[in-house]
Write an enzyme that holds these catalytic residues in place. Structure first.
Site, PDB file in Angstrom:
ATOM      1  CG  ASP A  98      -2.002  -1.072   1.143  1.00 39.20           C
ATOM      2  OD1 ASP A  98      -2.030  -1.823   0.147  1.00 39.20           O
ATOM      3  OD2 ASP A  98      -2.790  -1.180   2.093  1.00 39.20           O
TER       4      ASP A  98
ATOM      5  CB  ALA B 222      -4.291  -8.968   0.114  1.00 36.83           C
TER       6      ALA B 222
ATOM      7  CG  HIS C 157     -21.597 -29.619 -19.807  1.00 37.06           C
ATOM      8  ND1 HIS C 157     -22.225 -28.393 -19.867  1.00 37.06           N
ATOM      9  CD2 HIS C 157     -22.576 -30.555 -19.817  1.00 37.06           C
ATOM     10  CE1 HIS C 157     -23.530 -28.587 -19.927  1.00 37.06           C
ATOM     11  NE2 HIS C 157     -23.775 -29.883 -19.890  1.00 37.06           N
TER      12      HIS C 157
END
Length: 172
Positions: free
Chosen positions: A18, A26, A151
């Protein structure tokens, strides 16, 4: 300010997360920390590609994206192929009761480069990893179409959106 490997202008001092420019996430700080330590240890590392960082919003429904939006690609003068697949057309989504949402993909029409992917719906913060990996490996839309997706799964909506971009969708 830091360089591509998080070294500050003070010798021996590094910074990640930060306190540096870029996304305050994060998973970004973790990747920065790993690259920083590997560089300090003398390993050959590549700088982090901040244009291929997944953004995830943990709300209901979830939101996930990576890369350029359709508008950003067009602003850059790119000719694009757009594909969108609604979860309402997914057997897995119907069976699980999570039919709200969609997957949207953006490809460069000239070279097939996967420019961006945007998703809204249940579980999309997990599904975005396919697009992040595909972009990192410079996968084309045709390669995604030739990759067998299980699928019924929610993840096959990515393949279906790519098929829509290339006018090959059969499940809409």
């Amino acid at each position: 300010m830091v360089n591509d490997f998080y070294q500050t202008n003070i010798p021996g001092y590094y910074a990640i997360g930060d306190v540096t420019p870029g996304q305050a996430l994060a998973h970004v700080a973790s990747a920065e920390g790993i690259l920083c330590v590997e560089k300090i240890a003398g390993q050959h590392v590549e700088a982090l590609d901040y244009g291929n960082i997944p953004g995830c919003t943990y709300c209901s429904p979830e939101i996930a994206s990576v890369g350029l939006t359709e508008a950003q690609a067009k602003e850059q003068g790119l000719d694009v192929k757009i594909g969108k697949f609604p979860f309402s057309a997914s057997g897995k989504a119907s069976a699980s009761g999570a039919k709200d949402g969609f997957v949207k993909v953006i490809f460069d029409a000239k070279y097939g480069e996967w420019l961006g992917c945007h998703m809204i719906g249940a579980g999309v913060t997990d599904m975005i990893a396919e697009a992040v990996l595909g972009r990192k490996l410079e996968t084309t839309g045709h390669e995604v179409l030739k990759t067998v997706h299980p699928h019924p799964t929610m993840s096959e909506a990515v393949m279906e959106a790519v098929a829509a971009a290339y006018d090959e969708v059969i499940h809409l």
